[in-house]
Design a protein around this motif. Sequence first.
Motif, short mmCIF file in Angstrom:
data_model
loop_
_atom_site.label_atom_id
_atom_site.label_comp_id
_atom_site.label_asym_id
_atom_site.label_seq_id
_atom_site.Cartn_x
_atom_site.Cartn_y
_atom_site.Cartn_z
N ARG A 240 4.33 22.77 6.52
CA ARG A 240 3.69 21.46 6.36
C ARG A 240 4.55 20.55 5.49
NH1 ARG A 240 -0.45 25.38 6.37
NH2 ARG A 240 -2.17 24.87 7.76
N ARG A 241 4.29 19.27 5.68
CA ARG A 241 4.90 18.22 4.85
C ARG A 241 3.78 17.55 4.07
NH1 ARG A 241 8.94 14.56 4.04
NH2 ARG A 241 8.32 12.39 3.79
N VAL A 242 4.02 17.30 2.80
CA VAL A 242 3.04 16.62 1.95
C VAL A 242 3.66 15.33 1.44
CG1 VAL A 242 1.72 16.74 -0.19
CG2 VAL A 242 1.95 18.78 1.24
N GLU A 243 2.90 14.25 1.55
CA GLU A 243 3.33 12.96 1.01
C GLU A 243 2.33 12.54 -0.06
OE1 GLU A 243 3.70 10.10 4.15
OE2 GLU A 243 5.10 11.36 5.27
N VAL A 244 2.85 12.12 -1.19
CA VAL A 244 2.01 11.65 -2.29
C VAL A 244 2.54 10.30 -2.75
CG1 VAL A 244 1.34 12.08 -4.70
CG2 VAL A 244 1.39 13.97 -3.06
N ASP A 245 1.63 9.36 -2.90
CA ASP A 245 1.94 8.09 -3.56
C ASP A 245 1.24 8.13 -4.91
OD1 ASP A 245 3.31 7.21 -1.35
OD2 ASP A 245 1.82 5.73 -0.74
N MET A 246 1.99 7.85 -5.95
CA MET A 246 1.42 7.84 -7.30
C MET A 246 2.03 6.70 -8.09
SD MET A 246 3.30 10.98 -9.29
CE MET A 246 2.84 10.31 -10.89
N ALA B 94 2.40 2.66 -17.09
CA ALA B 94 3.28 1.53 -17.41
C ALA B 94 4.53 1.65 -16.54
CB ALA B 94 3.65 1.55 -18.88
N PRO B 95 4.88 0.60 -15.77
CA PRO B 95 6.03 0.69 -14.87
C PRO B 95 7.34 1.09 -15.53
CG PRO B 95 4.77 -1.30 -14.42
CD PRO B 95 4.19 -0.69 -15.67
N GLY B 96 7.57 0.74 -16.78
CA GLY B 96 8.83 1.05 -17.45
C GLY B 96 8.86 2.41 -18.14
N CYS B 97 7.86 3.25 -17.88
CA CYS B 97 7.77 4.55 -18.55
C CYS B 97 9.02 5.38 -18.28
CB CYS B 97 6.52 5.29 -18.07
SG CYS B 97 6.39 6.98 -18.68
N VAL C 60 4.83 4.24 -6.78
CA VAL C 60 4.49 2.91 -6.26
C VAL C 60 3.78 2.12 -7.37
CG1 VAL C 60 4.33 3.73 -3.87
CG2 VAL C 60 2.28 3.69 -5.29
N PHE C 61 3.86 0.83 -7.30
CA PHE C 61 3.25 0.01 -8.35
C PHE C 61 2.33 -1.05 -7.78
CE2 PHE C 61 7.11 1.87 -10.02
CZ PHE C 61 6.59 2.52 -11.12
#
Length: 181
Positions: A119-125, A129-132, A160-161
């Motif tokens: 299987r393939r797993v895709e995660v968007d997270m 804070a964007p600059g972390c 993703v932001f």
Amino acid sequence: MEPLERVRLTRDCVATMVPSGQKVLASKDTPVEIMQALGGSFTIKARGHLLRVEGKDADALGKEPPPKPELPENATDADIEQMVWEQLRGVFDPEIPINIVELGLVYKVKVEPLPVSGRRVEVDMTLTAPGCGMGGVIASDAHQRIMEIPTVEEAAVELVFDPPWHREMMSEAARLATGMF
């Protein structure tokens, strides 16, 4: 933050500086304070610096590495998705003692069968804070934990932001733990 335990490193190991994300060598016999032990990784204080030690290097702290996840041979895609969520609950920001699921940082989990097997797993997270500086480390930890799941042959974890993270995305328990209610 009070240390959980004081130990000496039993061997050299690579650690990650918090919050910059820079890799450093933590040397054998260095006295350290374990500040946080969550999800199989450790946040330690060594010579005035906070460092993150991955679970695979737990033995350098005199600890056991976390167990690998197990599933029945006939596990469905739904079983795999549930296991992905469980694995992601073991991913923590080294500075916040709350997992990325409860923080509301995981936007999407998708499991799909591969043409031949596995299987393939895709995660968007996202990040709080964007600059972390730890963003890449947290995403890499998520990827590593997903790849430990039986039958997962491929995984893609994207930072993703959009939409931007805000505290209302946190679970109620996470808001209470951080005082952000």
